[in-house]
Write a protein that holds these residues in place. Structure first.
Motif, PDB file in Angstrom:
ATOM      1  N   GLN A  92       1.891  -2.092   4.940  1.00  0.00           N
ATOM      2  CA  GLN A  92       1.808  -0.716   4.466  1.00  0.00           C
ATOM      3  C   GLN A  92       2.774  -0.450   3.316  1.00  0.00           C
ATOM      4  OE1 GLN A  92       0.989   2.491   7.219  1.00  0.00           O
ATOM      5  NE2 GLN A  92       1.153   1.084   8.945  1.00  0.00           N
ATOM      6  N   ILE A  93       3.936  -1.076   3.355  1.00  0.00           N
ATOM      7  CA  ILE A  93       4.869  -0.935   2.237  1.00  0.00           C
ATOM      8  C   ILE A  93       4.297  -1.617   0.997  1.00  0.00           C
ATOM      9  CG2 ILE A  93       7.209  -1.405   1.410  1.00  0.00           C
ATOM     10  CD1 ILE A  93       6.931   0.660   3.687  1.00  0.00           C
ATOM     11  N   ALA A  94       3.671  -2.767   1.191  1.00  0.00           N
ATOM     12  CA  ALA A  94       3.064  -3.485   0.068  1.00  0.00           C
ATOM     13  C   ALA A  94       1.962  -2.669  -0.596  1.00  0.00           C
ATOM     14  CB  ALA A  94       2.506  -4.822   0.546  1.00  0.00           C
ATOM     15  N   LYS A  95       1.285  -1.809   0.172  1.00  0.00           N
ATOM     16  CA  LYS A  95       0.228  -0.957  -0.374  1.00  0.00           C
ATOM     17  C   LYS A  95       0.776   0.323  -1.001  1.00  0.00           C
ATOM     18  CE  LYS A  95      -2.134  -0.560   3.398  1.00  0.00           C
ATOM     19  NZ  LYS A  95      -3.189  -0.118   4.339  1.00  0.00           N
ATOM     20  N   GLY A  96       2.064   0.590  -0.806  1.00  0.00           N
ATOM     21  CA  GLY A  96       2.653   1.789  -1.379  1.00  0.00           C
ATOM     22  C   GLY A  96       2.571   3.011  -0.499  1.00  0.00           C
ATOM     23  N   ASP A  97       2.333   2.815   0.816  1.00  0.00           N
ATOM     24  CA  ASP A  97       2.231   3.970   1.712  1.00  0.00           C
ATOM     25  C   ASP A  97       3.582   4.630   1.974  1.00  0.00           C
ATOM     26  OD1 ASP A  97      -0.463   3.520   1.869  1.00  0.00           O
ATOM     27  OD2 ASP A  97      -0.383   2.411   3.750  1.00  0.00           O
ATOM     28  N   ALA A  98       4.670   3.914   1.771  1.00  0.00           N
ATOM     29  CA  ALA A  98       6.021   4.456   1.936  1.00  0.00           C
ATOM     30  C   ALA A  98       6.974   3.569   1.141  1.00  0.00           C
ATOM     31  CB  ALA A  98       6.423   4.511   3.412  1.00  0.00           C
ATOM     32  N   VAL A 211       8.738  -6.310  -0.863  1.00  0.00           N
ATOM     33  CA  VAL A 211       7.388  -6.796  -0.592  1.00  0.00           C
ATOM     34  C   VAL A 211       6.362  -6.429  -1.657  1.00  0.00           C
ATOM     35  CG1 VAL A 211       7.727  -6.817   1.890  1.00  0.00           C
ATOM     36  CG2 VAL A 211       6.897  -4.746   0.801  1.00  0.00           C
ATOM     37  N   THR A 212       6.783  -5.847  -2.756  1.00  0.00           N
ATOM     38  CA  THR A 212       5.818  -5.525  -3.797  1.00  0.00           C
ATOM     39  C   THR A 212       6.474  -5.695  -5.145  1.00  0.00           C
ATOM     40  OG1 THR A 212       4.182  -3.889  -4.534  1.00  0.00           O
ATOM     41  CG2 THR A 212       6.358  -3.068  -3.974  1.00  0.00           C
ATOM     42  N   GLY A 213       5.664  -5.668  -6.202  1.00  0.00           N
ATOM     43  CA  GLY A 213       6.193  -5.851  -7.547  1.00  0.00           C
ATOM     44  C   GLY A 213       6.208  -7.302  -7.949  1.00  0.00           C
ATOM     45  N   TYR A 379      -3.028   5.529 -11.414  1.00  0.00           N
ATOM     46  CA  TYR A 379      -2.515   4.475 -12.303  1.00  0.00           C
ATOM     47  C   TYR A 379      -1.367   3.707 -11.664  1.00  0.00           C
ATOM     48  CZ  TYR A 379      -5.312   5.975 -16.292  1.00  0.00           C
ATOM     49  OH  TYR A 379      -6.363   6.264 -17.138  1.00  0.00           O
ATOM     50  N   GLN A 380      -0.472   4.387 -10.971  1.00  0.00           N
ATOM     51  CA  GLN A 380       0.606   3.692 -10.291  1.00  0.00           C
ATOM     52  C   GLN A 380       0.057   2.785  -9.188  1.00  0.00           C
ATOM     53  OE1 GLN A 380       3.202   3.669 -12.308  1.00  0.00           O
ATOM     54  NE2 GLN A 380       4.683   4.202 -10.725  1.00  0.00           N
ATOM     55  N   GLY A 381      -0.975   3.243  -8.500  1.00  0.00           N
ATOM     56  CA  GLY A 381      -1.592   2.416  -7.471  1.00  0.00           C
ATOM     57  C   GLY A 381      -2.167   1.130  -8.036  1.00  0.00           C
ATOM     58  N   ILE A 382      -2.757   1.207  -9.216  1.00  0.00           N
ATOM     59  CA  ILE A 382      -3.343   0.019  -9.848  1.00  0.00           C
ATOM     60  C   ILE A 382      -2.269  -0.874 -10.454  1.00  0.00           C
ATOM     61  CG2 ILE A 382      -4.839  -0.786 -11.715  1.00  0.00           C
ATOM     62  CD1 ILE A 382      -6.460   1.806 -11.341  1.00  0.00           C
ATOM     63  N   LEU A 383      -1.404  -0.288 -11.288  1.00  0.00           N
ATOM     64  CA  LEU A 383      -0.476  -1.074 -12.091  1.00  0.00           C
ATOM     65  C   LEU A 383       0.696  -1.622 -11.286  1.00  0.00           C
ATOM     66  CD1 LEU A 383      -0.350   1.223 -15.253  1.00  0.00           C
ATOM     67  CD2 LEU A 383      -1.761  -0.800 -14.877  1.00  0.00           C
ATOM     68  N   TRP A 384       1.117  -0.891 -10.237  1.00  0.00           N
ATOM     69  CA  TRP A 384       2.282  -1.352  -9.487  1.00  0.00           C
ATOM     70  C   TRP A 384       1.900  -1.981  -8.148  1.00  0.00           C
ATOM     71  CZ3 TRP A 384       6.794  -3.129 -10.038  1.00  0.00           C
ATOM     72  CH2 TRP A 384       7.711  -3.160  -8.995  1.00  0.00           C
ATOM     73  N   TYR A 385       0.969  -1.341  -7.429  1.00  0.00           N
ATOM     74  CA  TYR A 385       0.640  -1.830  -6.099  1.00  0.00           C
ATOM     75  C   TYR A 385      -0.580  -2.742  -6.082  1.00  0.00           C
ATOM     76  CZ  TYR A 385       3.938   1.722  -4.693  1.00  0.00           C
ATOM     77  OH  TYR A 385       5.078   2.469  -4.559  1.00  0.00           O
ATOM     78  N   GLY A 386      -1.220  -2.925  -7.224  1.00  0.00           N
ATOM     79  CA  GLY A 386      -2.348  -3.846  -7.292  1.00  0.00           C
ATOM     80  C   GLY A 386      -3.574  -3.397  -6.525  1.00  0.00           C
ATOM     81  N   ARG A 387      -3.764  -2.093  -6.372  1.00  0.00           N
ATOM     82  CA  ARG A 387      -4.924  -1.601  -5.640  1.00  0.00           C
ATOM     83  C   ARG A 387      -6.195  -1.780  -6.452  1.00  0.00           C
ATOM     84  NH1 ARG A 387      -2.135   4.139  -3.989  1.00  0.00           N
ATOM     85  NH2 ARG A 387      -0.591   3.309  -2.532  1.00  0.00           N
TER      86      ARG A 387
END
Length: 422
Positions: A92-98, A211-213, A379-387
């Motif tokens: 969930q952290i990797a997806k940007g949920d928190a 876990v992300t970036g 855009y943040q979801g795509i560019l940072w979290y890779g959604r």
């Protein structure tokens, strides 16, 4: 000469107060922006009920013991975080949920009983630097208290030593805790405080996993992604409002006077202007994101389909807004004044200039009444979290809904103003 100067000044004042657009830009715009920035930035220093909104913090309790449940209960009482029990928090952290999550492993209570330091794990999103400082300031005192007086004192001394600070083991634990929190503000500047707070979990023995970036400088990459997206949305609004203003130029040149005699041709002007404006906006976004990818290594190719669909939705929403303003305003000058005030206010409220996390909770909710906030989330979801596209469907849906509603309003205003009824 002095009398003549006064007459000229009086004449200019009369012209100013007759020009509503000039008055809007001279007096209304500074007041609006000062109000927005005052509400946003005041939360960073003022606190209180109108202070910064609580940061989401997930907790996964695998031990499910009396001690672990007590720890979760204490975390829930923290003023700056909103604790939510969850499963599979790493994903969930990797997806940007928190911004961060704490994993309490099995054996937590047994470790405390045996005098061992519990093996807690903290998962973090390294791009959300402001949130990490808030979380560290709220979570670390609770963890040290939960470890017990002796173990907490040892953890605190180890933490201070890692930063070259001497800790007096004879002092009461609460005093050491207060002094350590004060140390984070006593360095050479804000960077010292941020570095202390972000490094504190590791220095206390927690296992920390980002876990992300991508790359070694995640905060910088996240900031660049936000900057590119924010500027793209704001400048798109300006350029597309100007394109929509071509309707007013057609009216000034007399073209619309002739087209009004044929309703279908008149509607074609609105539709043609909309198609042209959406196409212009979409190309402008592609150019800017390509530039960001080449110069700043913004990962624009992580999900090209999602980026394309979202950009079309943003261009459509911005176009509809521009057409509503163009059809509603009477002159090009009036359009420029009103659109500048509206776009700058939307950009500040919607997070194009700064992350909404620094603002109060009510401000964040208000910001999502602007298309900027939904565009920035996407855009943040795509560019940072890779959604992919499935991860931004809500953002895309809201933006297309905005485009449809504003488009219908523009169509209705067009019919009322320009079409000839028989």
């Amino acid at each position: 000469m002095f009398r003549t100067a006064l007459l000229i000044a009086a004449k200019n004042f009369r012209l100013l107060f007759r020009d509503r657009t000039a008055l809007l830009m001279a007096f209304a715009l500074p007041i609006v922006l000062a109000t927005i920035f005052g509400a946003a930035m005041g939360s960073m220093f003022g606190g209180g009920s109108g202070g910064m909104g609580k940061v989401r913090f997930f907790v996964e309790d695998l031990d499910n013991s009396t001690k672990s449940q007590a720890l979760v209960a204490e975390l829930t009482k923290s003023a700056g975080i909103k604790v939510k029990p969850e499963h599979d928090v790493r994903a969930q952290i990797a997806k940007g949920d928190a911004p961060a999550a704490l994993l309490i492993p099995s054996g937590y209570e047994a470790d405390l009983a045996a005098g061992r330091q519990p093996k807690l794990v903290m998962y973090r999103d390294p791009g959300q630097t402001i949130e990490q400082q808030i979380i560290a300031g709220n979570v670390m005192p609770v963890l040290m208290r939960a470890s017990g007086q002796e173990m907490g004192r040892a953890m605190m001394k180890k933490s201070l030593a890692s930063f070259g600070i001497e800790g007096d083991a004879t002092k009461p634990f609460e005093q050491m805790l207060d002094e350590s929190m004060g140390t984070s503000k006593a360095g050479d500047g804000a960077d010292d405080s941020a570095d202390f707070m972000s490094s504190l979990p590791k220095s206390l023995g927690l296992e920390v996993e980002d876990v992300t970036g991508e790359g070694h400088d995640a905060p910088k990459a996240a900031g660049q992604s936000h900057a590119i997206a924010g500027i793209a949305v704001m400048m798109l609004l300006f350029s597309l409002t100007a394109c929509g203003g071509s309707i007013l130029e057609e009216e000034a040149q007399g073209t619309l006077q002739r087209l009004r005699l044929t309703p279908s041709a008149g509607r074609a002007v609105l539709l043609g202007t909309g198609i042209f404006t959406i196409g212009t906006g979409f190309l402008a976004l592609i150019v800017l994101f390509t530039y960001g990818g080449v110069v700043f290594s913004v990962p624009v190719l992580r999900s090209p389909i999602a980026l394309t669909v979202l950009s079309l939705a943003v261009a459509a929403a911005a176009t509809s807004l521009g057409l509503v303003l163009a059809v509603s305003c009477r002159t090009r000058k009036q359009l420029e004044g009103i659109s500048t005030l509206l776009i700058l206010a939307m950009s500040a409220l919607g997070g194009s200039w700064f992350p909404l996390v620094v603002t109060p909770a009510w401000y964040q909710k208000l910001g999502h009444f602007t298309l900027n906030a939904w565009a920035m989330d996407g855009y943040q979801g795509i560019l940072w979290y890779g959604r992919g596209l499935d991860g931004i469907l809500v953002d895309v849906g809201v933006l297309f809904a905005i485009a449809i509603v504003l488009g219908l309003l523009a169509w209705r205003a067009w019919k009322r103003r320009f079409e000839v009824t028989t």
